[in-house]
Design a protein around this motif. Structure first.
Motif, PDB file in Angstrom:
ATOM      1  N   PRO A 259      37.961  51.216  35.850  1.00 50.88           N
ATOM      2  CA  PRO A 259      37.590  51.161  37.262  1.00 50.88           C
ATOM      3  C   PRO A 259      38.808  51.378  38.156  1.00 50.88           C
ATOM      4  N   LYS A 260      38.599  52.042  39.292  1.00 51.25           N
ATOM      5  CA  LYS A 260      39.694  52.315  40.224  1.00 51.25           C
ATOM      6  C   LYS A 260      39.509  51.629  41.571  1.00 51.25           C
ATOM      7  N   THR A 261      38.260  51.446  41.988  1.00 46.57           N
ATOM      8  CA  THR A 261      37.975  50.860  43.297  1.00 46.57           C
ATOM      9  C   THR A 261      38.186  49.351  43.251  1.00 46.57           C
ATOM     10  N   PRO A 262      38.999  48.799  44.149  1.00 46.77           N
ATOM     11  CA  PRO A 262      39.225  47.345  44.142  1.00 46.77           C
ATOM     12  C   PRO A 262      38.061  46.597  44.776  1.00 46.77           C
ATOM     13  N   PHE A 263      37.962  45.315  44.462  1.00 46.57           N
ATOM     14  CA  PHE A 263      37.039  44.458  45.183  1.00 46.57           C
ATOM     15  C   PHE A 263      37.619  44.177  46.572  1.00 46.57           C
ATOM     16  N   MET A 264      36.870  43.498  47.418  1.00 48.57           N
ATOM     17  CA  MET A 264      37.294  43.288  48.792  1.00 48.57           C
ATOM     18  C   MET A 264      38.411  42.259  48.888  1.00 48.57           C
ATOM     19  N   LYS A 265      39.223  42.420  49.932  1.00 45.44           N
ATOM     20  CA  LYS A 265      40.349  41.542  50.204  1.00 45.44           C
ATOM     21  C   LYS A 265      40.151  40.877  51.569  1.00 45.44           C
ATOM     22  N   PHE A 266      40.963  39.869  51.848  1.00 48.75           N
ATOM     23  CA  PHE A 266      40.914  39.218  53.148  1.00 48.75           C
ATOM     24  C   PHE A 266      41.189  40.256  54.246  1.00 48.75           C
ATOM     25  N   GLY A 267      40.369  40.213  55.284  1.00 45.77           N
ATOM     26  CA  GLY A 267      40.489  41.171  56.378  1.00 45.77           C
ATOM     27  C   GLY A 267      39.541  42.339  56.261  1.00 45.77           C
ATOM     28  N   ASP A 268      38.969  42.575  55.073  1.00 44.65           N
ATOM     29  CA  ASP A 268      38.005  43.657  54.908  1.00 44.65           C
ATOM     30  C   ASP A 268      36.705  43.333  55.630  1.00 44.65           C
ATOM     31  N   ARG A 269      35.970  44.383  55.985  1.00 45.72           N
ATOM     32  CA  ARG A 269      34.711  44.210  56.715  1.00 45.72           C
ATOM     33  C   ARG A 269      33.597  44.980  56.010  1.00 45.72           C
ATOM     34  N   VAL A 270      32.435  44.364  55.901  1.00 47.10           N
ATOM     35  CA  VAL A 270      31.271  44.994  55.285  1.00 47.10           C
ATOM     36  C   VAL A 270      30.148  45.098  56.304  1.00 47.10           C
ATOM     37  N   THR A 271      29.464  46.242  56.327  1.00 45.57           N
ATOM     38  CA  THR A 271      28.314  46.427  57.211  1.00 45.57           C
ATOM     39  C   THR A 271      27.120  46.923  56.396  1.00 45.57           C
ATOM     40  N   ILE A 272      25.955  46.410  56.747  1.00 40.96           N
ATOM     41  CA  ILE A 272      24.696  46.797  56.104  1.00 40.96           C
ATOM     42  C   ILE A 272      23.654  46.944  57.200  1.00 40.96           C
TER      43      ILE A 272
ATOM     44  N   THR B  43      20.518  44.133  44.163  1.00 39.13           N
ATOM     45  CA  THR B  43      21.237  45.264  44.749  1.00 39.13           C
ATOM     46  C   THR B  43      20.394  46.531  44.739  1.00 39.13           C
ATOM     47  N   VAL B  44      20.228  47.137  45.920  1.00 34.41           N
ATOM     48  CA  VAL B  44      19.523  48.412  45.991  1.00 34.41           C
ATOM     49  C   VAL B  44      20.352  49.457  45.251  1.00 34.41           C
ATOM     50  N   SER B  45      19.710  50.184  44.339  1.00 35.42           N
ATOM     51  CA  SER B  45      20.428  51.118  43.475  1.00 35.42           C
ATOM     52  C   SER B  45      19.556  52.340  43.200  1.00 35.42           C
ATOM     53  N   ASN B  46      20.147  53.517  43.348  1.00 32.34           N
ATOM     54  CA  ASN B  46      19.429  54.769  43.103  1.00 32.34           C
ATOM     55  C   ASN B  46      20.014  55.520  41.918  1.00 32.34           C
ATOM     56  N   ARG B  47      19.130  56.187  41.191  1.00 33.05           N
ATOM     57  CA  ARG B  47      19.589  57.030  40.080  1.00 33.05           C
ATOM     58  C   ARG B  47      20.348  58.257  40.601  1.00 33.05           C
ATOM     59  N   ASP B  48      20.002  58.700  41.788  1.00 33.30           N
ATOM     60  CA  ASP B  48      20.712  59.804  42.434  1.00 33.30           C
ATOM     61  C   ASP B  48      22.073  59.292  42.904  1.00 33.30           C
ATOM     62  N   ARG B  49      23.126  59.599  42.165  1.00 34.71           N
ATOM     63  CA  ARG B  49      24.439  59.034  42.467  1.00 34.71           C
ATOM     64  C   ARG B  49      25.036  59.560  43.760  1.00 34.71           C
ATOM     65  N   SER B  50      24.493  60.662  44.290  1.00 36.20           N
ATOM     66  CA  SER B  50      25.012  61.172  45.555  1.00 36.20           C
ATOM     67  C   SER B  50      24.725  60.217  46.704  1.00 36.20           C
ATOM     68  N   ARG B  51      23.818  59.293  46.488  1.00 31.52           N
ATOM     69  CA  ARG B  51      23.481  58.308  47.524  1.00 31.52           C
ATOM     70  C   ARG B  51      24.467  57.143  47.558  1.00 31.52           C
ATOM     71  N   GLY B  52      25.366  57.082  46.598  1.00 25.37           N
ATOM     72  CA  GLY B  52      26.344  56.007  46.587  1.00 25.37           C
ATOM     73  C   GLY B  52      25.799  54.740  45.966  1.00 25.37           C
ATOM     74  N   SER B  53      26.391  53.619  46.350  1.00 24.44           N
ATOM     75  CA  SER B  53      26.057  52.336  45.724  1.00 24.44           C
ATOM     76  C   SER B  53      25.901  51.239  46.767  1.00 24.44           C
ATOM     77  N   GLY B  54      25.235  50.170  46.365  1.00 20.12           N
ATOM     78  CA  GLY B  54      25.018  49.023  47.242  1.00 20.12           C
ATOM     79  C   GLY B  54      25.961  47.876  46.967  1.00 20.12           C
ATOM     80  N   CYS B  55      26.882  48.055  46.018  1.00 20.43           N
ATOM     81  CA  CYS B  55      27.896  47.039  45.736  1.00 20.43           C
ATOM     82  C   CYS B  55      29.087  47.701  45.068  1.00 20.43           C
ATOM     83  N   LEU B  56      30.232  47.037  45.133  1.00 23.32           N
ATOM     84  CA  LEU B  56      31.449  47.585  44.545  1.00 23.32           C
ATOM     85  C   LEU B  56      31.418  47.529  43.016  1.00 23.32           C
TER      86      LEU B  56
END
Length: 329
Positions: free
Chosen positions: A292-305, A265-278
């Protein structure tokens, strides 16, 4: 040079050369029927494929057809080997910090790596099929490379010359299955379903300044359901480069042509850049708030990279996948 594999009625698809702007392609079967066949004979095949590439970009091939990313299989629909590293130690450090565990000193000198399933690779538009969404469905945005034959015991200073192609990957993970598997002390298996790859692979010499010989630079854009998850700098915090990862994989074995090596997983120390995985998002939430508050993905969700060049054009084509329920027969 850019290459892709179009789906057909075979397991391994058909090799095409793709134009620099991803608008057109041309059948390359006269040179090699598949990407694996080209890699098996790379020194001979590459110059011939490059000639097609030059002619295609110059508009000199009457046989050129529109390039449709949705028609693509994974560049290697099945690969002889898929070895995924964890080159961004920041990611590992965060995950361990969330459970109050120190990172071992060896993690800074010896990369983590697991051998994933490679008999079925997903195309960039293929659905991600999962039986149970309670398994904790996650994406992992990665850079990957494909090698030719790599001799056992090679050192990093020689390993970089075996990198023949670069691409993007979505290393799908089932997070809620991981603890039990790792607890057995024998590594990932059920928690790592089929991996997905970008429509297009690119030769390092075609990447310009984005490729420094050992790692990719530039922004990896990641979104879930159209919401930004990360705009990550691929080269900034890659602690182990691809030459080191290949050397690690080849320490005790030869690697066959067509081996895919992932960055993790691409990961940066600069947290303003976000994350490459949930999982990383949830880890940061745990560190900051205790849960943790963010859920993992559910059926019907879409991921783009995707990853774009300085002019804003997609380099590898985009990964765009939907999570769907799979019902066993």
């Amino acid at each position: 040079m850019k290459l892709a594999t179009l789906k057909n009625d075979t397991r391994d698809g058909a090799l095409v050369v793709v134009s620099r702007d991803l608008s057109h392609c041309v059948d390359a079967s006269a040179i090699a029927p598949t990407l694996q066949a080209a890699l098996d004979n790379w020194e001979t095949a590459k110059p011939e494929l490059e000639l097609y590439s030059q002619q295609l970009d110059a508009g000199e091939l009457a046989t050129a057809l529109p390039f449709v990313e949705a028609a693509c299989a994974s560049p290697l629909p099945r690969a002889y080997q898929w070895a995924d590293g964890s080159a961004y130690v920041n990611h590992v450090e965060l995950v361990r910090k969330a459970r109050n565990a120190e990172i071992p000193d060896s993690f800074w000198s010896d990369p983590l790596m697991y051998q994933g399933g490679s008999d079925i690779m997903l195309g960039a538009r293929d659905d991600i099929e999962v039986i149970d969404e309670e398994w904790g469905i996650d994406l992992e945005a990665e850079i990957a490379v494909i090698t030719d034959d790599v001799p056992m015991g090679i050192v990093p200073d020689g390993a970089d010359g075996h990198i023949k192609l670069v691409l993007l990957a979505n290393d799908v993970s089932l997070r809620n299955l991981i603890p039990t598997e790792l607890g057995k002390g024998f590594g990932f298996f059920q928690s790592k379903p089929a991996t997905s790859f970008s429509p297009v692979v690119v030769t390092p010499d075609s990447l310009g300044d984005a490729w420094d010989g050992r790692k990719m630079h530039g922004t990896v854009d990641v979104a879930v359901n159209g919401q930004r998850l990360g705009n990550l700098e691929a080269g900034a915090d890659m602690y182990f480069d691809f030459a080191q990862l290949i050397s690690h994989a080849a320490r005790t074995r030869h690697l066959g042509a067509g081996t895919i090596v992932g960055s993790g997983t691409v990961s940066n120390r600069d947290r303003s850049r976000g994350s490459g995985c949930l999982a990383e998002v949830r880890t940061i939430e745990t560190i900051e708030t205790g849960t943790p508050k963010t859920p993992f993905m559910k059926f019907g969700d879409r991921v783009t990279i995707d990853m774009r060049d300085a002019a804003g054009a997609s380099i590898f084509g985009g990964i765009d996948q939907k999570i769907v329920r799979y019902t066993p027969r």
